[in-house]
Design a protein around this motif. Structure first.
Motif: not given
Length: 236
Positions: A92-93, A135-136, A138-139, A131-132
């Protein structure tokens, strides 16, 4: 058999390479999906350094084509488990992490290969990886995260890194964590699985194993039987 996952509705699995999801947790993933739970499998690399079983696919070993082959196998395996499309850590990044490879150390444990590439998962800064993965989280908003034990199962450096970042990201958000363990591990609980779906998922990983009536044979020649249960240990 009591289902220890009955109270969880959104379960995120963190695995190091394609095939780990089916080998370690395929039956659990399928069982969760069968009862309506949402599942996300995050895979940390494409298994580029993996050894390929003997046969027509052996020519892929050590070539740039192996990553695409293993990604396609993962897609088929996840479809067999009802778990959606592959999701790779960092994609995603716009980032991608390579299989770190491995060699057997003098103590009989796996360790990183001497020629691990610069973008190898085991060499990436842990804070970046956490951190990456965050993101998963959080989604998807999981209520349980499943990963390896602190030793990474058999010690592969990518397994160790995968579980450290999974545990770190889960702890930072107060999400429960469950380790994948053997049946005889202290605190292990048996998870009733969908055995037929696990076998279908394993069959998708043709470059990594050969399925037979009782189990499967890995690229290194090790034969494993397929159990009717998988086991987890809740640690957070």
């Amino acid at each position: 058999m009591t289902d220890p996952l009955a109270g969880f509705h959104r379960v995120l699995f963190v695995h190091a390479h394609p095939d780990d999801e089916s080998l370690a947790t395929g039956g659990t993933i399928a069982a969760l999906r069968a009862r309506g739970a949402d599942v996300l499998v995050v895979t940390c690399s494409r298994g580029e350094a993996g050894e390929v079983v003997a046969g027509p696919l052996k020519a892929y070993q050590g070539t740039p084509l192996l990553a695409g082959l293993r990604e396609a196998e993962l897609a088929r395996a996840l479809a067999a488990l009802g778990a959606g499309m592959p999701r790779f850590l960092g994609e995603s990044a716009g980032l991608a992490f390579s299989d770190s490879g491995m060699r057997w150390g003098a103590d009989g444990r796996a360790t990183a290969a001497d020629d691990a590439p610069a973008n190898a998962l085991a060499l990436a800064p842990p804070a970046l990886l956490v951190g990456l993965l965050g993101r998963e989280f959080a989604e998807f908003q999981p209520d349980l995260v499943v990963g390896y034990d602190l030793a990474g199962g058999y010690g592969h450096p990518d397994h160790v890194r995968a579980t450290l970042i999974a545990r770190g990201a889960a702890a930072a958000r107060g999400i429960r964590f469950a380790e994948i363990v053997e049946a005889d591990a202290p605190g292990a609980v048996a998870v009733p699985i969908d055995l037929a779906a696990k076998r279908r998922a394993l069959a998708a990983h043709e470059s990594q194993l050969t399925l037979d009536e009782t189990g499967y044979t890995l690229s290194g020649g090790q034969h494993r039987t397929i159990s009717a249960t998988e086991h987890l240990r809740f640690v957070g």
